[in-house]
Design a protein around this motif. Structure first.
Motif, PDB file in Angstrom:
ATOM      1  N   GLY A   1       0.812  -1.216   0.000  1.00 55.49           N
ATOM      2  CA  GLY A   1       0.000   0.000   0.000  1.00 55.49           C
ATOM      3  C   GLY A   1       0.840   1.258   0.000  1.00 55.49           C
ATOM      4  O   GLY A   1       0.339   2.352   0.237  1.00 55.49           O
ATOM      5  N   SER A   2       2.127   1.115  -0.272  1.00 55.40           N
ATOM      6  CA  SER A   2       3.050   2.252  -0.287  1.00 55.40           C
ATOM      7  C   SER A   2       3.379   2.652  -1.715  1.00 55.40           C
ATOM      8  O   SER A   2       3.107   1.916  -2.655  1.00 55.40           O
ATOM      9  CB  SER A   2       4.349   1.886   0.439  1.00 55.40           C
ATOM     10  OG  SER A   2       4.108   1.669   1.806  1.00 55.40           O
ATOM     11  N   GLY A   3       4.005   3.793  -1.848  1.00 57.33           N
ATOM     12  CA  GLY A   3       4.461   4.232  -3.154  1.00 57.33           C
ATOM     13  C   GLY A   3       4.222   5.702  -3.424  1.00 57.33           C
ATOM     14  O   GLY A   3       4.533   6.187  -4.508  1.00 57.33           O
ATOM     15  N   CYS A   4       3.684   6.441  -2.455  1.00 58.11           N
ATOM     16  CA  CYS A   4       3.409   7.854  -2.685  1.00 58.11           C
ATOM     17  C   CYS A   4       4.699   8.658  -2.881  1.00 58.11           C
ATOM     18  O   CYS A   4       4.730   9.590  -3.687  1.00 58.11           O
ATOM     19  CB  CYS A   4       2.568   8.452  -1.570  1.00 58.11           C
ATOM     20  SG  CYS A   4       3.246   8.214   0.086  1.00 58.11           S
ATOM     21  N   LEU A   5       5.777   8.303  -2.174  1.00 60.41           N
ATOM     22  CA  LEU A   5       7.046   9.002  -2.372  1.00 60.41           C
ATOM     23  C   LEU A   5       7.549   8.780  -3.795  1.00 60.41           C
ATOM     24  O   LEU A   5       8.001   9.724  -4.453  1.00 60.41           O
ATOM     25  CB  LEU A   5       8.102   8.557  -1.356  1.00 60.41           C
ATOM     26  CG  LEU A   5       9.519   9.081  -1.607  1.00 60.41           C
ATOM     27  CD1 LEU A   5       9.560  10.602  -1.667  1.00 60.41           C
ATOM     28  CD2 LEU A   5      10.467   8.547  -0.533  1.00 60.41           C
ATOM     29  N   TRP A   6       7.462   7.548  -4.287  1.00 57.25           N
ATOM     30  CA  TRP A   6       7.898   7.273  -5.655  1.00 57.25           C
ATOM     31  C   TRP A   6       7.085   8.107  -6.646  1.00 57.25           C
ATOM     32  O   TRP A   6       7.606   8.667  -7.597  1.00 57.25           O
ATOM     33  CB  TRP A   6       7.783   5.780  -5.972  1.00 57.25           C
ATOM     34  CG  TRP A   6       8.224   5.459  -7.356  1.00 57.25           C
ATOM     35  CD1 TRP A   6       7.447   5.009  -8.382  1.00 57.25           C
ATOM     36  CD2 TRP A   6       9.540   5.574  -7.887  1.00 57.25           C
ATOM     37  NE1 TRP A   6       8.196   4.837  -9.515  1.00 57.25           N
ATOM     38  CE2 TRP A   6       9.493   5.184  -9.237  1.00 57.25           C
ATOM     39  CE3 TRP A   6      10.763   5.981  -7.343  1.00 57.25           C
ATOM     40  CZ2 TRP A   6      10.610   5.183 -10.063  1.00 57.25           C
ATOM     41  CZ3 TRP A   6      11.874   5.975  -8.166  1.00 57.25           C
ATOM     42  CH2 TRP A   6      11.799   5.578  -9.505  1.00 57.25           C
ATOM     43  N   TRP A   7       5.787   8.231  -6.398  1.00 60.07           N
ATOM     44  CA  TRP A   7       4.922   9.043  -7.241  1.00 60.07           C
ATOM     45  C   TRP A   7       5.405  10.498  -7.254  1.00 60.07           C
ATOM     46  O   TRP A   7       5.479  11.122  -8.310  1.00 60.07           O
ATOM     47  CB  TRP A   7       3.476   8.932  -6.752  1.00 60.07           C
ATOM     48  CG  TRP A   7       2.490   9.688  -7.573  1.00 60.07           C
ATOM     49  CD1 TRP A   7       1.843   9.252  -8.697  1.00 60.07           C
ATOM     50  CD2 TRP A   7       2.031  11.014  -7.338  1.00 60.07           C
ATOM     51  NE1 TRP A   7       1.008  10.237  -9.171  1.00 60.07           N
ATOM     52  CE2 TRP A   7       1.104  11.331  -8.355  1.00 60.07           C
ATOM     53  CE3 TRP A   7       2.307  11.972  -6.367  1.00 60.07           C
ATOM     54  CZ2 TRP A   7       0.456  12.563  -8.429  1.00 60.07           C
ATOM     55  CZ3 TRP A   7       1.662  13.206  -6.437  1.00 60.07           C
ATOM     56  CH2 TRP A   7       0.753  13.490  -7.465  1.00 60.07           C
ATOM     57  N   VAL A   8       5.750  11.028  -6.080  1.00 59.26           N
ATOM     58  CA  VAL A   8       6.252  12.409  -5.987  1.00 59.26           C
ATOM     59  C   VAL A   8       7.597  12.538  -6.710  1.00 59.26           C
ATOM     60  O   VAL A   8       7.818  13.501  -7.444  1.00 59.26           O
ATOM     61  CB  VAL A   8       6.359  12.864  -4.510  1.00 59.26           C
ATOM     62  CG1 VAL A   8       7.157  14.156  -4.379  1.00 59.26           C
ATOM     63  CG2 VAL A   8       4.972  13.029  -3.905  1.00 59.26           C
ATOM     64  N   ILE A   9       8.478  11.577  -6.518  1.00 62.53           N
ATOM     65  CA  ILE A   9       9.797  11.618  -7.183  1.00 62.53           C
ATOM     66  C   ILE A   9       9.624  11.675  -8.701  1.00 62.53           C
ATOM     67  O   ILE A   9      10.257  12.486  -9.378  1.00 62.53           O
ATOM     68  CB  ILE A   9      10.655  10.401  -6.764  1.00 62.53           C
ATOM     69  CG1 ILE A   9      11.103  10.536  -5.310  1.00 62.53           C
ATOM     70  CG2 ILE A   9      11.855  10.223  -7.694  1.00 62.53           C
ATOM     71  CD1 ILE A   9      11.719   9.274  -4.717  1.00 62.53           C
ATOM     72  N   VAL A  10       8.763  10.820  -9.238  1.00 61.30           N
ATOM     73  CA  VAL A  10       8.521  10.800 -10.681  1.00 61.30           C
ATOM     74  C   VAL A  10       7.891  12.128 -11.119  1.00 61.30           C
ATOM     75  O   VAL A  10       8.268  12.707 -12.144  1.00 61.30           O
ATOM     76  CB  VAL A  10       7.646   9.595 -11.084  1.00 61.30           C
ATOM     77  CG1 VAL A  10       7.212   9.683 -12.540  1.00 61.30           C
ATOM     78  CG2 VAL A  10       8.409   8.294 -10.830  1.00 61.30           C
ATOM     79  N   GLY A  11       6.957  12.646 -10.342  1.00 67.87           N
ATOM     80  CA  GLY A  11       6.327  13.929 -10.664  1.00 67.87           C
ATOM     81  C   GLY A  11       7.321  15.072 -10.711  1.00 67.87           C
ATOM     82  O   GLY A  11       7.288  15.908 -11.626  1.00 67.87           O
ATOM     83  N   VAL A  12       8.237  15.123  -9.744  1.00 64.77           N
ATOM     84  CA  VAL A  12       9.254  16.179  -9.728  1.00 64.77           C
ATOM     85  C   VAL A  12      10.176  16.022 -10.937  1.00 64.77           C
ATOM     86  O   VAL A  12      10.570  17.022 -11.555  1.00 64.77           O
ATOM     87  CB  VAL A  12      10.029  16.187  -8.387  1.00 64.77           C
ATOM     88  CG1 VAL A  12      11.256  17.094  -8.457  1.00 64.77           C
ATOM     89  CG2 VAL A  12       9.102  16.624  -7.247  1.00 64.77           C
ATOM     90  N   ARG A  13      10.504  14.789 -11.296  1.00 65.94           N
ATOM     91  CA  ARG A  13      11.313  14.564 -12.510  1.00 65.94           C
ATOM     92  C   ARG A  13      10.610  15.120 -13.750  1.00 65.94           C
ATOM     93  O   ARG A  13      11.227  15.765 -14.592  1.00 65.94           O
ATOM     94  CB  ARG A  13      11.575  13.073 -12.715  1.00 65.94           C
ATOM     95  CG  ARG A  13      12.809  12.594 -12.045  1.00 65.94           C
ATOM     96  CD  ARG A  13      13.174  11.210 -12.581  1.00 65.94           C
ATOM     97  NE  ARG A  13      13.639  10.439 -11.452  1.00 65.94           N
ATOM     98  CZ  ARG A  13      13.392   9.180 -11.217  1.00 65.94           C
ATOM     99  NH1 ARG A  13      12.659   8.477 -12.063  1.00 65.94           N
ATOM    100  NH2 ARG A  13      13.869   8.575 -10.165  1.00 65.94           N
ATOM    101  N   HIS A  14       9.315  14.837 -13.864  1.00 69.28           N
ATOM    102  CA  HIS A  14       8.552  15.357 -15.001  1.00 69.28           C
ATOM    103  C   HIS A  14       8.548  16.882 -15.006  1.00 69.28           C
ATOM    104  O   HIS A  14       8.694  17.504 -16.061  1.00 69.28           O
ATOM    105  CB  HIS A  14       7.117  14.828 -14.989  1.00 69.28           C
ATOM    106  CG  HIS A  14       6.971  13.386 -15.310  1.00 69.28           C
ATOM    107  ND1 HIS A  14       7.703  12.740 -16.289  1.00 69.28           N
ATOM    108  CD2 HIS A  14       6.156  12.438 -14.774  1.00 69.28           C
ATOM    109  CE1 HIS A  14       7.345  11.470 -16.352  1.00 69.28           C
ATOM    110  NE2 HIS A  14       6.405  11.260 -15.434  1.00 69.28           N
TER     111      HIS A  14
END
Length: 185
Positions: free
Chosen positions: A131-144
């Motif tokens: 149920g985790s992965g929000c940090l990865w989502w933010v990391i990818v978003g900042v990269r974009h």
């Protein structure tokens, strides 16, 4: 199934200029991921990550909005839903939080950032088995955002350093390696 929930996103805020982007992680009630404690139970201790687009004040617009929140939440676990909402506060009001401010490049609008996120599939995300992965989502978003020239160069690196420092100080809140969900089309 809807992948975006934007009922609390005021149309008047779409063309507002973004003064800064605040990466926020907190453990406030409702924003904590429960993780296995090793004895069959769960302990809520991992911070939840999201982005606040802090708006440049515009006295010509009749809005009380001071930020727009971009948040991926497990709406139908493990499937995420991108929540876009106008907020009257400039950032999170959680008492236990860490924040990193990222200066924008130029004067992007909220709509430019929302469009980028939708075009890059940021609204089509599945959390990992825990149920985790929000940090990865933010990391990818900042990269974009960085690749699109909407934040200053080095923003991705700044986020990586920021997380590493906090992971060393509080590994129970910032587990390593970073838990990764996956994007789908």
């Amino acid at each position: 199934m809807a992948t975006v929930y934007d009922r609390a996103f005021k149309p008047i805020d779409r063309n507002q200029a973004v003064a800064k982007i605040v990466v926020t992680a907190s453990g406030a009630a409702g924003n904590v991921v429960a993780t296995p404690n090793g004895s069959g139970g769960f302990v809520p201790n991992i911070y939840h990550w999201r982005l606040y687009l802090v708006l440049l004040p515009n006295p010509l617009l009749p809005t009380r909005t001071r930020s727009v929140l971009l948040d991926i939440i497990p709406a139908n676990p493990p499937t995420g839903c991108l929540v876009i909402s106008s907020k009257e506060m400039p950032a999170s009001t959680a008492s236990g939080k860490v924040e990193l401010e990222l200066p924008p490049a130029g004067s992007p609008t909220v709509q430019q950032i929302v469009d980028l996120f939708k075009n890059k599939g940021m609204d089509r995300y599945m959390f990992d088995a825990t149920g985790s992965g929000c940090l990865w989502w933010v990391i990818v978003g900042v990269r974009h955002l960085e690749e699109a020239g909407l934040v200053e160069a080095g923003a991705s690196r700044a986020l990586q350093v920021f997380h590493h420092e906090h992971a060393q100080a509080h590994p129970e809140r910032h587990p390593l390696p970073v838990r990764q969900g996956r994007f789908y089309w």
